[in-house]
Design a protein around this motif. Structure first.
Motif, PDB file in Angstrom:
ATOM      1  N   MET A  51      -4.738  -6.152   1.254  1.00  8.90           N
ATOM      2  CA  MET A  51      -3.573  -5.521   1.890  1.00  8.90           C
ATOM      3  C   MET A  51      -3.071  -4.326   1.092  1.00  8.90           C
ATOM      4  O   MET A  51      -2.747  -3.290   1.669  1.00  8.90           O
ATOM      5  CB  MET A  51      -2.458  -6.548   2.095  1.00  8.90           C
ATOM      6  CG  MET A  51      -2.756  -7.535   3.207  1.00  8.90           C
ATOM      7  SD  MET A  51      -1.360  -8.593   3.651  1.00  8.90           S
ATOM      8  CE  MET A  51      -1.381  -9.772   2.307  1.00  8.90           C
ATOM      9  N   THR A  52      -3.003  -4.457  -0.226  1.00  5.10           N
ATOM     10  CA  THR A  52      -2.488  -3.335  -1.021  1.00  5.10           C
ATOM     11  C   THR A  52      -3.469  -2.165  -1.032  1.00  5.10           C
ATOM     12  O   THR A  52      -3.048  -1.009  -1.008  1.00  5.10           O
ATOM     13  CB  THR A  52      -2.124  -3.772  -2.446  1.00  5.10           C
ATOM     14  OG1 THR A  52      -3.241  -4.374  -3.080  1.00  5.10           O
ATOM     15  CG2 THR A  52      -0.937  -4.731  -2.438  1.00  5.10           C
ATOM     16  N   ALA A  53      -4.767  -2.455  -1.050  1.00  4.85           N
ATOM     17  CA  ALA A  53      -5.760  -1.365  -0.998  1.00  4.85           C
ATOM     18  C   ALA A  53      -5.670  -0.630   0.334  1.00  4.85           C
ATOM     19  O   ALA A  53      -5.717   0.603   0.378  1.00  4.85           O
ATOM     20  CB  ALA A  53      -7.164  -1.921  -1.215  1.00  4.85           C
ATOM     21  N   TYR A  54      -5.529  -1.386   1.411  1.00  5.39           N
ATOM     22  CA  TYR A  54      -5.411  -0.763   2.726  1.00  5.39           C
ATOM     23  C   TYR A  54      -4.106   0.038   2.834  1.00  5.39           C
ATOM     24  O   TYR A  54      -4.103   1.168   3.336  1.00  5.39           O
ATOM     25  CB  TYR A  54      -5.475  -1.821   3.837  1.00  5.39           C
ATOM     26  CG  TYR A  54      -5.220  -1.229   5.193  1.00  5.39           C
ATOM     27  CD1 TYR A  54      -6.179  -0.435   5.821  1.00  5.39           C
ATOM     28  CD2 TYR A  54      -4.011  -1.416   5.842  1.00  5.39           C
ATOM     29  CE1 TYR A  54      -5.938   0.144   7.058  1.00  5.39           C
ATOM     30  CE2 TYR A  54      -3.761  -0.851   7.076  1.00  5.39           C
ATOM     31  CZ  TYR A  54      -4.729  -0.077   7.676  1.00  5.39           C
ATOM     32  OH  TYR A  54      -4.474   0.504   8.899  1.00  5.39           O
ATOM     33  N   ALA A  55      -3.011  -0.539   2.364  1.00  2.00           N
ATOM     34  CA  ALA A  55      -1.723   0.147   2.438  1.00  2.00           C
ATOM     35  C   ALA A  55      -1.748   1.457   1.654  1.00  2.00           C
ATOM     36  O   ALA A  55      -1.176   2.465   2.094  1.00  2.00           O
ATOM     37  CB  ALA A  55      -0.605  -0.760   1.929  1.00  2.00           C
ATOM     38  N   ASP A  56      -2.422   1.456   0.510  1.00  3.82           N
ATOM     39  CA  ASP A  56      -2.538   2.676  -0.282  1.00  3.82           C
ATOM     40  C   ASP A  56      -3.290   3.754   0.498  1.00  3.82           C
ATOM     41  O   ASP A  56      -2.853   4.902   0.581  1.00  3.82           O
ATOM     42  CB  ASP A  56      -3.239   2.382  -1.605  1.00  3.82           C
ATOM     43  CG  ASP A  56      -3.372   3.622  -2.459  1.00  3.82           C
ATOM     44  OD1 ASP A  56      -2.341   4.212  -2.840  1.00  3.82           O
ATOM     45  OD2 ASP A  56      -4.527   4.023  -2.728  1.00  3.82           O
ATOM     46  N   LEU A  57      -4.413   3.374   1.084  1.00  9.66           N
ATOM     47  CA  LEU A  57      -5.191   4.334   1.870  1.00  9.66           C
ATOM     48  C   LEU A  57      -4.362   4.845   3.049  1.00  9.66           C
ATOM     49  O   LEU A  57      -4.316   6.048   3.324  1.00  9.66           O
ATOM     50  CB  LEU A  57      -6.477   3.679   2.370  1.00  9.66           C
ATOM     51  CG  LEU A  57      -7.440   4.580   3.127  1.00  9.66           C
ATOM     52  CD1 LEU A  57      -8.873   4.164   2.865  1.00  9.66           C
ATOM     53  CD2 LEU A  57      -7.181   4.553   4.620  1.00  9.66           C
ATOM     54  N   ARG A  58      -3.692   3.947   3.716  1.00  7.02           N
ATOM     55  CA  ARG A  58      -2.914   4.335   4.897  1.00  7.02           C
ATOM     56  C   ARG A  58      -1.735   5.226   4.520  1.00  7.02           C
ATOM     57  O   ARG A  58      -1.420   6.170   5.249  1.00  7.02           O
ATOM     58  CB  ARG A  58      -2.438   3.069   5.604  1.00  7.02           C
ATOM     59  CG  ARG A  58      -1.888   3.335   6.968  1.00  7.02           C
ATOM     60  CD  ARG A  58      -1.872   2.062   7.764  1.00  7.02           C
ATOM     61  NE  ARG A  58      -0.848   2.102   8.785  1.00  7.02           N
ATOM     62  CZ  ARG A  58      -0.489   1.066   9.502  1.00  7.02           C
ATOM     63  NH1 ARG A  58      -1.077  -0.101   9.315  1.00  7.02           N
ATOM     64  NH2 ARG A  58       0.441   1.178  10.401  1.00  7.02           N
ATOM     65  N   ALA A  59      -1.101   4.944   3.408  1.00  2.93           N
ATOM     66  CA  ALA A  59       0.034   5.765   2.978  1.00  2.93           C
ATOM     67  C   ALA A  59      -0.390   7.196   2.672  1.00  2.93           C
ATOM     68  O   ALA A  59       0.384   8.137   2.855  1.00  2.93           O
ATOM     69  CB  ALA A  59       0.698   5.148   1.749  1.00  2.93           C
ATOM     70  N   HIS A  60      -1.616   7.365   2.231  1.00  2.70           N
ATOM     71  CA  HIS A  60      -2.118   8.700   1.906  1.00  2.70           C
ATOM     72  C   HIS A  60      -2.747   9.416   3.112  1.00  2.70           C
ATOM     73  O   HIS A  60      -3.097  10.591   3.010  1.00  2.70           O
ATOM     74  CB  HIS A  60      -3.152   8.614   0.775  1.00  2.70           C
ATOM     75  CG  HIS A  60      -2.530   8.404  -0.554  1.00  2.70           C
ATOM     76  ND1 HIS A  60      -2.291   7.157  -1.073  1.00  2.70           N
ATOM     77  CD2 HIS A  60      -2.068   9.287  -1.463  1.00  2.70           C
ATOM     78  CE1 HIS A  60      -1.718   7.285  -2.246  1.00  2.70           C
ATOM     79  NE2 HIS A  60      -1.565   8.561  -2.511  1.00  2.70           N
ATOM     80  N   TRP A  61      -2.884   8.718   4.216  1.00  2.50           N
ATOM     81  CA  TRP A  61      -3.627   9.253   5.360  1.00  2.50           C
ATOM     82  C   TRP A  61      -3.072  10.587   5.856  1.00  2.50           C
ATOM     83  O   TRP A  61      -3.816  11.540   6.058  1.00  2.50           O
ATOM     84  CB  TRP A  61      -3.631   8.226   6.494  1.00  2.50           C
ATOM     85  CG  TRP A  61      -4.671   8.513   7.522  1.00  2.50           C
ATOM     86  CD1 TRP A  61      -4.458   9.008   8.781  1.00  2.50           C
ATOM     87  CD2 TRP A  61      -6.077   8.336   7.400  1.00  2.50           C
ATOM     88  NE1 TRP A  61      -5.647   9.128   9.453  1.00  2.50           N
ATOM     89  CE2 TRP A  61      -6.660   8.718   8.615  1.00  2.50           C
ATOM     90  CE3 TRP A  61      -6.910   7.882   6.376  1.00  2.50           C
ATOM     91  CZ2 TRP A  61      -8.028   8.670   8.833  1.00  2.50           C
ATOM     92  CZ3 TRP A  61      -8.261   7.824   6.596  1.00  2.50           C
ATOM     93  CH2 TRP A  61      -8.816   8.215   7.812  1.00  2.50           C
ATOM     94  N   LYS A  62      -1.760  10.665   6.053  1.00  2.00           N
ATOM     95  CA  LYS A  62      -1.181  11.885   6.622  1.00  2.00           C
ATOM     96  C   LYS A  62      -1.193  13.060   5.651  1.00  2.00           C
ATOM     97  O   LYS A  62      -1.146  14.206   6.069  1.00  2.00           O
ATOM     98  CB  LYS A  62       0.234  11.620   7.120  1.00  2.00           C
ATOM     99  CG  LYS A  62       0.239  10.778   8.392  1.00  2.00           C
ATOM    100  CD  LYS A  62       1.614  10.637   8.942  1.00  2.00           C
ATOM    101  CE  LYS A  62       1.881  11.810   9.852  1.00  2.00           C
ATOM    102  NZ  LYS A  62       3.118  11.696  10.611  1.00  2.00           N
TER     103      LYS A  62
END
Length: 128
Positions: A51-62
């Protein structure tokens, strides 16, 4: 600068999960968490890692330029979150622990990804 996120707007989007609902699900998992249980601890640690790895990637997406975005990697990480939560629920059921949270969370990908972001937020806050 990106100023387009408004929480109320998010809540009106399809399949949202409110902060309160996400925390209710998180607290249900924590309430059932047994002490000194290697199987549960391993499943929970795996879920948190995913979850934290995915959240990190998603937070940087934009803020990541479109040519540098790796949608395949995002999908892989998202799939790993879903699998880890399924494994956690299965582990809990095998130990006769209440895993109703998994049905409450549902199976809609965006909603599960949002839950991962909320849990990552909670872990970030607890690391003060």
């Amino acid at each position: 600068m990106f100023k387009d996120f408004v929480y109320d707007k998010y809540l009106k989007a399809p399949d949202p999960i409110s902060f309160e609902e996400a925390m209710k699900i998180y607290e249900e998992i924590m309430k059932e968490a047994p002490d000194d249980n290697d199987a549960f601890d391993k499943a929970w640690e795996n879920a948190i890692e995913k979850m934290t790895a995915y959240a990190d990637l998603r937070a940087h997406w934009k803020i990541t330029p479109k040519p540098k975005r790796d949608n395949d990697q995002r999908t892989i990480k998202h799939d790993s979150v879903i699998a880890s939560l399924d494994q956690l629920a299965e582990c809990m059921k095998e130990q006769n622990l209440n895993a109703e949270w998994r049905e409450e969370l549902g199976y809609q990908r965006k909603r599960i990804g949002d839950f991962a972001c909320y849990v990552s937020l909670m872990y970030g806050l607890s690391a003060r």
